[in-house]
Design a protein around this motif. Structure first.
Motif, PDB file in Angstrom:
ATOM      1  N   UNK A  29      80.181  68.066  45.761  1.00  0.00           N
ATOM      2  CA  UNK A  29      79.046  67.394  46.410  1.00  0.00           C
ATOM      3  C   UNK A  29      79.386  67.044  47.846  1.00  0.00           C
ATOM      4  N   UNK A  30      80.622  66.588  48.061  1.00  0.00           N
ATOM      5  CA  UNK A  30      81.072  66.275  49.413  1.00  0.00           C
ATOM      6  C   UNK A  30      81.067  67.538  50.268  1.00  0.00           C
ATOM      7  N   UNK A  31      81.550  68.630  49.671  1.00  0.00           N
ATOM      8  CA  UNK A  31      81.581  69.909  50.376  1.00  0.00           C
ATOM      9  C   UNK A  31      80.175  70.330  50.788  1.00  0.00           C
ATOM     10  N   UNK A  32      79.218  70.120  49.890  1.00  0.00           N
ATOM     11  CA  UNK A  32      77.816  70.467  50.142  1.00  0.00           C
ATOM     12  C   UNK A  32      77.317  69.787  51.413  1.00  0.00           C
ATOM     13  N   UNK A  33      77.543  68.470  51.506  1.00  0.00           N
ATOM     14  CA  UNK A  33      77.055  67.697  52.644  1.00  0.00           C
ATOM     15  C   UNK A  33      77.807  68.064  53.918  1.00  0.00           C
ATOM     16  N   UNK A  34      79.144  68.227  53.812  1.00  0.00           N
ATOM     17  CA  UNK A  34      79.952  68.516  55.001  1.00  0.00           C
ATOM     18  C   UNK A  34      79.618  69.871  55.604  1.00  0.00           C
ATOM     19  N   UNK A  35      79.465  70.871  54.750  1.00  0.00           N
ATOM     20  CA  UNK A  35      79.127  72.209  55.238  1.00  0.00           C
ATOM     21  C   UNK A  35      77.768  72.191  55.928  1.00  0.00           C
ATOM     22  N   UNK A 124      70.988  61.297  50.595  1.00  0.00           N
ATOM     23  CA  UNK A 124      71.272  59.871  50.403  1.00  0.00           C
ATOM     24  C   UNK A 124      71.720  59.559  48.978  1.00  0.00           C
ATOM     25  N   UNK A 125      71.430  60.449  48.038  1.00  0.00           N
ATOM     26  CA  UNK A 125      71.836  60.211  46.650  1.00  0.00           C
ATOM     27  C   UNK A 125      73.271  60.657  46.385  1.00  0.00           C
ATOM     28  N   UNK A 126      73.826  61.524  47.249  1.00  0.00           N
ATOM     29  CA  UNK A 126      75.077  62.199  46.915  1.00  0.00           C
ATOM     30  C   UNK A 126      76.333  61.395  47.230  1.00  0.00           C
ATOM     31  N   UNK A 158      85.317  70.998  54.509  1.00  0.00           N
ATOM     32  CA  UNK A 158      83.942  71.473  54.656  1.00  0.00           C
ATOM     33  C   UNK A 158      83.566  71.672  56.109  1.00  0.00           C
ATOM     34  N   UNK A 159      84.070  70.781  56.974  1.00  0.00           N
ATOM     35  CA  UNK A 159      83.780  70.936  58.395  1.00  0.00           C
ATOM     36  C   UNK A 159      84.464  72.170  58.979  1.00  0.00           C
ATOM     37  N   UNK A 160      85.524  72.645  58.297  1.00  0.00           N
ATOM     38  CA  UNK A 160      86.170  73.885  58.736  1.00  0.00           C
ATOM     39  C   UNK A 160      85.483  75.107  58.148  1.00  0.00           C
ATOM     40  N   UNK A 161      85.184  75.025  56.852  1.00  0.00           N
ATOM     41  CA  UNK A 161      84.548  76.155  56.168  1.00  0.00           C
ATOM     42  C   UNK A 161      83.156  76.406  56.735  1.00  0.00           C
ATOM     43  N   UNK A 162      82.417  75.330  57.033  1.00  0.00           N
ATOM     44  CA  UNK A 162      81.051  75.455  57.528  1.00  0.00           C
ATOM     45  C   UNK A 162      80.935  76.329  58.770  1.00  0.00           C
ATOM     46  N   UNK A 163      81.668  75.997  59.847  1.00  0.00           N
ATOM     47  CA  UNK A 163      81.551  76.827  61.051  1.00  0.00           C
ATOM     48  C   UNK A 163      82.025  78.258  60.865  1.00  0.00           C
ATOM     49  N   UNK A 164      83.096  78.462  60.086  1.00  0.00           N
ATOM     50  CA  UNK A 164      83.610  79.819  59.922  1.00  0.00           C
ATOM     51  C   UNK A 164      82.643  80.659  59.098  1.00  0.00           C
ATOM     52  N   UNK A 165      82.229  80.116  57.953  1.00  0.00           N
ATOM     53  CA  UNK A 165      81.265  80.829  57.124  1.00  0.00           C
ATOM     54  C   UNK A 165      79.930  80.966  57.845  1.00  0.00           C
ATOM     55  N   UNK A 166      79.505  79.876  58.503  1.00  0.00           N
ATOM     56  CA  UNK A 166      78.259  79.910  59.260  1.00  0.00           C
ATOM     57  C   UNK A 166      78.318  80.920  60.391  1.00  0.00           C
ATOM     58  N   UNK A 167      79.467  80.982  61.090  1.00  0.00           N
ATOM     59  CA  UNK A 167      79.622  81.952  62.174  1.00  0.00           C
ATOM     60  C   UNK A 167      79.510  83.380  61.679  1.00  0.00           C
ATOM     61  N   UNK A 168      80.125  83.645  60.528  1.00  0.00           N
ATOM     62  CA  UNK A 168      80.027  84.985  59.942  1.00  0.00           C
ATOM     63  C   UNK A 168      78.575  85.325  59.614  1.00  0.00           C
TER      64      UNK A 168
END
Length: 505
Positions: A29-35, A124-126, A158-168
């Motif tokens: 759940x944390x990963x979901x929000x961070x990404x 807000x629920x997570x 998540x803040x690392x995975x987000x930009x890399x996956x998002x960039x791809x």
């Protein structure tokens, strides 16, 4: 007045079997929000080009999620205490995935703002539910510190995975695809969470007071809106009216909580100096960081010309530093002291932001990478320890409300940071002097200038873009200086307020 709260000792409780597997579900759940939070910044230039929002609309796209989530966290944390934290987490995760689809297929700036706002309701629920469940899963203080460290490290990952996956994804698909990556994470969370997570709630919670929810929502949204408008357009009667409405609603909220037999938020939590100090540290830290972070992806892509995937990799040191620091923060706080670890971490972040005040259009990556690494290490130490302090300061029955206060500080800091520091960047940027023929769209945002340049003669476009980029960097360095000042003040405040605070052994 003496506090009625004390650090809670749960060491007599039996260690719950399967608690580490359950933690694995919570960190999804944390990963979901961070990404989700990180990919938005990376996608902003593409959203600007496709939806063509004004500068103000672009800020709303960036911060309306934080506005809404900050206004509802306390209410949702309290609701989870009442109806069950597992239940609200699974419902919220399902809604988060569904609304991500609406974000992905938004066709106008207004629809995008609405989609981000609805995502804030689900979000807000997570976060309060995850921290509250950790408080109830891990009764041993040292295990809980490690669990909180893993929780924080996952957010950083998540803040690392987000930009890399998002960039791809941005290089191979359209910008909406960055929101669809929430769906598989949400699906795993819900399916596994149904089986693995234990239910927990306050055994005698009292009714959920709807008037308190409304007062909290009106107060937070109106107050943050007033700050945003004042920072962007200066003071006006409408801004003052919004500020008064927000302050009045929050005053009414506090007064009501003090009179209710079962309040939405127990205001006595704030009598505990460690709790209040940790919450204030979180708020000031995110305020100083978020506005800068929101514009960093634009700097890397639109000023330095990096591809989205490369920009994502460039932001990796911050996440690496935060993960490493988060995993050892509890041990460090016990060996030294809570206030030295928190204050030292915040001071390191402040000094790193100060170093970014000297960047220019062609600044080399070693300075940026080193500054981001130190920012990550400092934030990892600070956030992990303050989360542990907040959780260990309250009875487990109030874990949801306490976690919600912590997350509210985080989200409110993010909203204020984007509003204030983001408005500084936007305000400085808008004043750039372009060549004759520069369209108004170019003054709204740097993304707008890049898009407008494609329809201008080459020489004129290059002159305009140089002026726009220089002005954007001027705004970014000014925001970095303000952020550094806020972080150094937060370090001093933490040193004073967290005096004598210790983590349970």
């Amino acid at each position: 007045m003496t506090s009625t709260l004390r650090p809670v000792d749960d060491t007599e409780a039996v260690k719950r079997p399967g608690r580490w597997l359950a933690l694995g579900v919570l960190v999804l759940a944390v990963l979901l929000v961070a990404v989700d939070a990180t990919v938005l910044g990376l996608a902003t230039p593409y959203i600007s080009e496709d939806l063509q929002p004004t500068g103000t609309q672009l800020l709303w796209i960036g911060d309306v999620y934080s506005f809404v989530i900050a206004s509802l966290l306390v209410s949702m944390g309290s609701l989870g205490d009442r109806i069950g934290r597992k239940r609200i987490l699974l419902y919220g995760a399902t809604a988060f995935g569904a609304i991500s689809v609406l974000n992905a297929y938004a066709t106008t700036p207004e629809l995008m703002i609405l989609a981000r706002a609805l995502l804030g309701v689900a979000g807000a629920t997570l976060m309060p539910a995850t921290l509250a469940l950790i408080r109830n899963l891990f009764h041993d203080p040292r295990e809980r510190s490690l669990a909180v460290g893993i929780w924080g490290a996952t957010a950083s990952a998540g803040t690392a995975i987000g930009p890399i996956l998002g960039g791809f994804l941005l290089e191979h698909f359209w910008w909406g695809s960055v929101f669809l990556i929430n769906l598989p994470v949400m699906a795993v969370l819900v399916v596994v969470g149904i089986k693995m997570l234990p239910e927990s709630k306050n055994p005698s919670p009292g009714p959920w007071d709807l008037l308190s929810v409304v007062l909290s929502l009106i107060g937070m949204v109106a107050l943050v809106y007033a700050v945003k408008e004042a920072a962007t357009h200066g003071f006006a009667w409408a801004t003052l009216a919004a500020a008064l409405l927000g302050a009045g609603a929050l005053y009414g909220f506090v007064r009501r909580q003090l009179t209710l037999p079962a309040p939405l938020l127990d205001m006595r939590l704030f009598r505990h100096r460690g709790f209040s100090g940790a919450v204030l540290a979180d708020l000031l830290t995110i305020l100083g960081l978020s506005g800068l972070v929101f514009f960093l992806s634009q700097y890397l892509q639109l000023v330095q010309g990096r591809r989205p995937f490369e920009a994502g990799l460039a932001e990796l040191p911050a996440a690496i530093g935060a993960v490493a620091a988060g995993l050892v923060a509890g041990k460090a706080a016990r060996r030294f002291s809570v206030r030295s670890v928190v204050s030292g971490g915040l001071a390191a972040v402040g000094l790193s932001l100060a170093a970014l005040t000297v960047i220019g259009q062609s600044t080399g990556y070693p300075l940026l990478g080193a500054a981001l690494l130190v920012v990550g290490i400092g934030a990892g130490f600070s956030f992990t320890v303050t989360a542990d302090v907040i959780l260990s300061s309250v009875p487990k029955e109030q874990a949801g409300a306490a976690s919600a206060v912590s997350e509210t500080a985080y989200e409110l800091g993010a909203a204020l940071g984007i509003a204030v520091l983001g408005s500084i960047v936007t305000g400085v940027y808008r004043d750039f002097t372009g060549p004759t023929g520069t369209p108004p769209q170019a003054h709204e945002s740097l993304g707008g200038a890049v898009e407008a340049a494609t329809r201008m003669p080459t020489d004129t476009a290059e002159t305009m873009l140089n002026a726009a980029r220089e002005s954007f960097v001027d705004g970014l360095t000014l925001a970095a200086g303000v952020g550094a000042t806020v972080l150094l003040l937060a370090a001093v405040a933490s040193w004073v307020l967290l005096r004598g605070q210790r983590l349970s052994s």
